[in-house]
Write a protein that holds these residues in place. Structure first.
Motif, PDB file in Angstrom:
ATOM      1  N   GLN A  49       0.840  -1.199   0.000  1.00 36.18           N
ATOM      2  CA  GLN A  49       0.000   0.000   0.000  1.00 36.18           C
ATOM      3  C   GLN A  49       0.874   1.248   0.000  1.00 36.18           C
ATOM      4  O   GLN A  49       1.886   1.311   0.688  1.00 36.18           O
ATOM      5  N   ALA A  50       0.469   2.263  -0.749  1.00 40.61           N
ATOM      6  CA  ALA A  50       1.164   3.555  -0.722  1.00 40.61           C
ATOM      7  C   ALA A  50       0.786   4.272   0.566  1.00 40.61           C
ATOM      8  O   ALA A  50      -0.398   4.412   0.874  1.00 40.61           O
ATOM      9  N   VAL A  51       1.787   4.695   1.330  1.00 41.72           N
ATOM     10  CA  VAL A  51       1.560   5.349   2.619  1.00 41.72           C
ATOM     11  C   VAL A  51       2.538   6.504   2.796  1.00 41.72           C
ATOM     12  O   VAL A  51       3.488   6.643   2.037  1.00 41.72           O
ATOM     13  N   TRP A  52       2.304   7.324   3.816  1.00 41.14           N
ATOM     14  CA  TRP A  52       3.244   8.350   4.244  1.00 41.14           C
ATOM     15  C   TRP A  52       4.086   7.747   5.351  1.00 41.14           C
ATOM     16  O   TRP A  52       3.603   6.912   6.119  1.00 41.14           O
ATOM     17  N   LYS A  53       5.334   8.192   5.471  1.00 43.39           N
ATOM     18  CA  LYS A  53       6.210   7.704   6.533  1.00 43.39           C
ATOM     19  C   LYS A  53       6.762   8.900   7.299  1.00 43.39           C
ATOM     20  O   LYS A  53       7.269   9.847   6.718  1.00 43.39           O
ATOM     21  N   LYS A  54       6.633   8.847   8.630  1.00 43.18           N
ATOM     22  CA  LYS A  54       7.179   9.878   9.512  1.00 43.18           C
ATOM     23  C   LYS A  54       8.008   9.149  10.552  1.00 43.18           C
ATOM     24  O   LYS A  54       7.463   8.475  11.420  1.00 43.18           O
ATOM     25  N   GLY A  55       9.327   9.267  10.437  1.00 50.23           N
ATOM     26  CA  GLY A  55      10.194   8.472  11.296  1.00 50.23           C
ATOM     27  C   GLY A  55       9.990   6.998  10.979  1.00 50.23           C
ATOM     28  O   GLY A  55      10.110   6.595   9.832  1.00 50.23           O
ATOM     29  N   HIS A  56       9.608   6.217  11.985  1.00 42.19           N
ATOM     30  CA  HIS A  56       9.328   4.795  11.771  1.00 42.19           C
ATOM     31  C   HIS A  56       7.834   4.532  11.614  1.00 42.19           C
ATOM     32  O   HIS A  56       7.435   3.397  11.364  1.00 42.19           O
ATOM     33  N   ASP A  57       7.020   5.570  11.759  1.00 44.46           N
ATOM     34  CA  ASP A  57       5.566   5.417  11.693  1.00 44.46           C
ATOM     35  C   ASP A  57       5.068   5.453  10.259  1.00 44.46           C
ATOM     36  O   ASP A  57       5.543   6.249   9.443  1.00 44.46           O
ATOM     37  N   LEU A  58       4.059   4.632   9.967  1.00 41.76           N
ATOM     38  CA  LEU A  58       3.380   4.647   8.684  1.00 41.76           C
ATOM     39  C   LEU A  58       2.017   5.292   8.878  1.00 41.76           C
ATOM     40  O   LEU A  58       1.326   5.026   9.867  1.00 41.76           O
ATOM     41  N   ILE A  59       1.635   6.131   7.920  1.00 43.81           N
ATOM     42  CA  ILE A  59       0.388   6.877   8.000  1.00 43.81           C
ATOM     43  C   ILE A  59      -0.369   6.638   6.701  1.00 43.81           C
ATOM     44  O   ILE A  59       0.173   6.824   5.615  1.00 43.81           O
ATOM     45  N   CYS A  60      -1.637   6.256   6.809  1.00 41.54           N
ATOM     46  CA  CYS A  60      -2.367   5.730   5.656  1.00 41.54           C
ATOM     47  C   CYS A  60      -2.869   6.763   4.655  1.00 41.54           C
ATOM     48  O   CYS A  60      -3.130   6.408   3.507  1.00 41.54           O
TER      49      CYS A  60
END
Length: 65
Positions: free
Chosen positions: A29-40
């Motif tokens: 899935q294409a997601v955003w990444k902030k640090g180690h977190d994935l954001i949908c």
């Protein structure tokens, strides 16, 4: 290096880092990444970042919403 052949896998690999969302994130899935977190999604990313809509050139005290 391994090759990924199935980008449409239904394997859940994480949960959205936005605590108001908590949607499942699937492999490929294409997601955003902030640090180690994935954001949908973009709306979730904006909430995680604490971003808000304002009117440029107006004082924050004059803004509503």
């Amino acid at each position: 290096m391994s090759k990924v052949l199935d980008l449409d896998s239904n394997e859940v690999i994480d949960i959205c880092a936005d605590p108001d969302c908590n949607a499942e994130i699937f492999f490929g899935q294409a997601v955003w990444k902030k640090g180690h977190d994935l954001i949908c999604s973009t709306p979730c990313l904006l909430r995680v970042l604490g971003a808000k809509t304002v009117i440029a050139g107006r004082d924050e005290d004059d803004q509503r919403g």
